[in-house]
Design an enzyme around this catalytic site. Structure first.
Site, mmCIF file in Angstrom:
data_model
loop_
_atom_site.group_PDB
_atom_site.id
_atom_site.type_symbol
_atom_site.label_atom_id
_atom_site.label_comp_id
_atom_site.label_asym_id
_atom_site.label_seq_id
_atom_site.Cartn_x
_atom_site.Cartn_y
_atom_site.Cartn_z
ATOM 1 N N ARG A 1 1.479 10.247 0.804
ATOM 2 C CA ARG A 1 2.017 11.182 1.799
ATOM 3 C C ARG A 1 3.343 11.760 1.358
ATOM 4 O O ARG A 1 3.975 12.512 2.092
ATOM 5 C CB ARG A 1 2.212 10.464 3.143
ATOM 6 C CG ARG A 1 0.916 10.012 3.743
ATOM 7 C CD ARG A 1 1.121 9.453 5.133
ATOM 8 N NE ARG A 1 0.187 8.378 5.362
ATOM 9 C CZ ARG A 1 0.272 7.508 6.341
ATOM 10 N NH1 ARG A 1 1.268 7.566 7.191
ATOM 11 N NH2 ARG A 1 -0.628 6.563 6.464
ATOM 12 N N LYS B 1 -10.836 -1.185 7.423
ATOM 13 C CA LYS B 1 -9.576 -1.061 8.158
ATOM 14 C C LYS B 1 -9.924 -0.467 9.527
ATOM 15 O O LYS B 1 -10.716 0.464 9.597
ATOM 16 C CB LYS B 1 -8.674 -0.111 7.356
ATOM 17 C CG LYS B 1 -7.563 0.578 8.100
ATOM 18 C CD LYS B 1 -6.737 1.429 7.128
ATOM 19 C CE LYS B 1 -5.829 2.395 7.862
ATOM 20 N NZ LYS B 1 -4.811 3.004 6.983
ATOM 21 N N GLU C 1 0.876 -1.187 0.000
ATOM 22 C CA GLU C 1 0.000 0.000 0.000
ATOM 23 C C GLU C 1 0.903 1.224 0.000
ATOM 24 O O GLU C 1 1.624 1.469 0.965
ATOM 25 C CB GLU C 1 -0.891 -0.013 1.248
ATOM 26 C CG GLU C 1 -1.731 1.250 1.401
ATOM 27 C CD GLU C 1 -2.397 1.344 2.785
ATOM 28 O OE1 GLU C 1 -2.754 0.296 3.377
ATOM 29 O OE2 GLU C 1 -2.542 2.478 3.279
HETATM 30 C C1 3PG Z 1 -1.539 3.764 7.990
HETATM 31 O O1 3PG Z 1 -1.567 4.670 7.201
HETATM 32 O O2 3PG Z 1 -2.255 2.787 7.842
HETATM 33 C C2 3PG Z 1 -0.691 3.886 9.200
HETATM 34 O O3 3PG Z 1 0.119 5.015 9.141
HETATM 35 C C3 3PG Z 1 0.140 2.697 9.467
HETATM 36 O O4 3PG Z 1 0.357 2.708 10.815
HETATM 37 P P1 3PG Z 1 1.763 2.289 11.435
HETATM 38 O O5 3PG Z 1 2.780 3.242 10.860
HETATM 39 O O6 3PG Z 1 1.609 2.495 12.925
HETATM 40 O O7 3PG Z 1 2.042 0.877 11.063
#
Ligand code: 3PG
Length: 208
Positions: free
Chosen positions: A45, A129, A41
């Site tokens: 960003r 999610k 994914e």
């Molecule tokens: C996301 O966008 O799903 C999160 O930023 C992932 O979370 P994590 O960095 O705590 O794994």
């Protein structure tokens, strides 16, 4: 084209990638894939995110590439044009949902409450999610969601690590988790693809 249940079954972990400019996205996805994780994914960003999706999609036919942190219809259209096979948002976004429906692309929206989960179920979504999963309440919260909405599949993301991933995956309604921990920033900045591959491999070994 894969449906959401096929996508979530590709791997017990969906690596969430924030790809800094200058990092070779194809090499990153290839290293994950060589380690056994055939899904990524790419979050919107960083400025190069859409180009990264395009490159991975055209170079690696065995890798399922999705777009994350998609907040509006325009970005949704662009990532689909770039080859994204699924779209993730940190929360449910009506306009993104509409683009995904129109273009027949699976949508995985984030949520943190049973009310939101009920809304997603009402719209016909079969998977969501849970974000940020650890703050929402961890495995116990997902168990509670699933007891009242058992037809939904839940993909916990946010603060997940290897140990927590096993706890989440032990739940009936969780087929995979999402997380950025499998992609270490220092390794990708250094182009250390061997380490990325090994982390992917070790992660899968421990989760199976
Ligand atoms: C996301 O966008 O799903 C999160 O930023 C992932 O979370 P994590 O960095 O705590 O794994």
């Amino acid at each position: 084209m894969l449906n959401i249940s096929e996508i979530l079954s590709i791997s017990p972990i969906i690596p969430v990638a924030i790809i800094p400019d200058g990092v070779d996205a194809v090499e990153l996805a290839r290293a994950l894939s060589s380690g056994g994780i055939n899904i990524i994914e790419v979050t919107l960003r960083t400025p190069s995110a859409i180009d990264s999706i395009r490159s991975i999609s055209s170079a690696l036919k065995d890798v399922c590439v999705g777009a994350g942190t998609v907040w509006n219809a325009d970005d949704a259209e662009q990532v689909i044009d770039a080859g994204a096979q699924f779209i993730v948002s940190p929360a449910f976004v009506q306009t993104v949902f509409e683009v995904c429906t129109k273009r027949s692309i699976p949508y995985l929206p984030g949520l943190a409450t049973v009310t939101e989960a009920a809304h997603c179920a009402e719209l016909g979504l079969s998977a969501v999610k849970v974000f940020p999963a650890n703050i929402v309440g961890g495995p116990a919260a997902i168990k509670a969601f699933a007891s009242v909405l058992p037809d939904l599949k839940y993909c916990p993301t946010g603060g997940v690590n290897l140990e927590l991933a096993s706890d989440y995956l032990a739940l009936d309604n969780v087929v995979c988790v999402g997380g950025s921990w499998v992609i270490q920033k220092d390794k990708i900045l250094a182009g250390d693809w061997t380490s990325v591959e090994k982390t992917a491999q070790d992660t899968l070994k421990q989760l199976s």
